[in-house]
Design a protein around this motif. Structure first.
Motif, short mmCIF file in Angstrom:
data_model
loop_
_atom_site.label_atom_id
_atom_site.label_comp_id
_atom_site.label_asym_id
_atom_site.label_seq_id
_atom_site.Cartn_x
_atom_site.Cartn_y
_atom_site.Cartn_z
N GLY A 54 4.66 15.30 7.10
CA GLY A 54 4.78 16.08 5.56
C GLY A 54 3.40 15.88 5.01
N ALA A 55 3.73 15.64 3.29
CA ALA A 55 2.39 15.17 2.91
C ALA A 55 2.70 14.00 3.05
N VAL A 56 3.49 12.88 2.96
CA VAL A 56 3.93 11.14 3.30
C VAL A 56 3.34 10.94 4.34
N GLY A 57 2.89 12.13 5.48
CA GLY A 57 2.50 11.34 6.92
C GLY A 57 1.09 10.48 6.82
N PRO A 58 0.58 11.10 6.21
CA PRO A 58 -1.09 10.43 6.40
C PRO A 58 -0.61 8.49 5.68
N PHE A 59 -0.08 8.28 4.73
CA PHE A 59 0.63 6.95 4.27
C PHE A 59 1.33 6.28 4.88
N LEU A 60 2.42 6.74 5.33
CA LEU A 60 2.98 6.70 6.64
C LEU A 60 1.88 5.34 7.89
N HIS B 168 0.72 -1.72 0.01
CA HIS B 168 -0.08 -0.28 -0.26
C HIS B 168 0.82 1.08 0.24
N PHE B 169 1.91 1.04 1.01
CA PHE B 169 2.60 2.31 1.07
C PHE B 169 3.50 2.96 -0.42
N HIS B 170 3.92 1.41 -1.53
CA HIS B 170 4.36 2.29 -2.69
C HIS B 170 2.95 2.58 -4.10
N ASN B 171 1.87 1.88 -3.89
CA ASN B 171 0.74 1.53 -4.43
C ASN B 171 -0.01 3.08 -4.03
#
Length: 302
Positions: A250-256, A150-153
């Motif tokens: 930052g922007a990647v937070g919700p995906f982490l 999911h992180f990648h996609n």
């Protein structure tokens, strides 16, 4: 935590990712694939010269096993004990960044928090020599694989896989960032009973966060009251971390901090994939103490 440098580094890695095809995302160093967007061979060569201090704190994990969660918890422990907010003048993953970072890190006040996705035998010798305390966090391999996919996609700028089935094949072959989960597990399993190493399970933290935080505090010899542990626990739930993720990462937070659930693998694994991973787990870890410690039968069975 001072996060501007942290976010700056992630933004820079995402910018590089945008221009990188999946087939060109990895470079191999000493047999393990690493992302070209975050690591360089020059940094790995310089890492050998890194001078660890005996009061450094090392947080080791395979990717997507809760490293950001543990980093937050340990930062909060340090703040509670020292009343000094932990600063991140460098991106905290030891092997990521430019080759000059280790020189700059000599100026950082103690204790320094170092996170890593490296095998035990790839750590700088000074960490081993100085018996630096290492907290290793493990997560069951099925949820780890799903989170990694999911992180990648899901992250817009990171090269994605055509399908879950395609990612699963790469994951099982260790053709993902930082290589094989199973190689990582085999390597660390030999050191989990060392006096300066402590294992903590992602699943145990999910089940009882306050107990996990108390164990971590005791391992690092931080003296906290029950009330302080409860306060840290309340601010370290997955939900609390997710709500602040944009501000902290930052922007990647919700995906982490996507779901953080135990058992999410059941939504993606086919029966054949389920059996393949069970067989691989047994083949790689049946003779190790880690097999029982990972509670595979509890978390990886339908």
């Amino acid at each position: 935590m001072a996060v501007s440098k942290f976010i700056e580094y992630i933004d820079d890695a995402l910018e590089k990712s945008r221009e990188t095809a999946l087939s060109r995302l990895f470079f191999t160093y000493e047999g393990i694939p690493y992302p070209v967007t975050m690591c360089t061979s020059e940094t790995f060569q310089a890492l050998d010269t890194f001078e660890a201090r005996s009061d450094d704190i090392v947080l080791a994990s395979y990717p997507k096993c809760g490293s950001n969660w543990i980093l937050h918890i340990v930062s909060e422990l340090i703040f509670t004990v020292t009343k000094r907010r932990y600063e991140y003048p460098e991106f905290p993953v030891l092997e990521c960044g430019d080759s000059e970072k280790y020189e700059r890190m000599k100026q950082f006040p103690s204790p320094r928090i170092l996170t890593t996705h490296l095998h035990y035998d790839r750590l700088p010798w000074s960490i081993v020599k100085n018996k630096v305390k290492i907290l290793v966090i493990f997560r069951n391999p099925k949820d780890t694989a799903v989170s990694f996919f999911h992180f990648h996609n899901d992250v817009p700028d990171i090269p994605s896989y055509a399908s879950w089935d395609e990612f699963f094949k790469h994951f099982m072959k260790g053709q993902v960032s930082w290589g094989s989960y199973f190689d990582f597990a085999i390597n660390w399993s030999e050191h989990l009973d060392d006096e300066n190493v402590k294992l903590i399970l992602y699943e145990d933290l999910k089940e009882n966060l306050a107990t996990g935080i108390k164990q971590i505090a005791e391992f690092f010899k931080f003296s906290l009251t029950g009330e302080q542990i409860q306060t840290i626990s309340a601010g370290s739930t997955f939900q609390a971390m997710r709500e602040k993720s944009q501000e902290t990462h930052g922007a990647v937070g919700p995906f982490l901090f996507r779901k953080g659930e135990v058992g999410d693998w059941k939504n993606l694994f086919s029966e054949a994939q389920n059996q393949e991973m069970d067989a691989k787990f047994k083949e790689c870890l049946s003779g190790t103490s880690l097999r029982a410690k990972l509670k595979h039968d509890s978390y990886c069975q339908n």
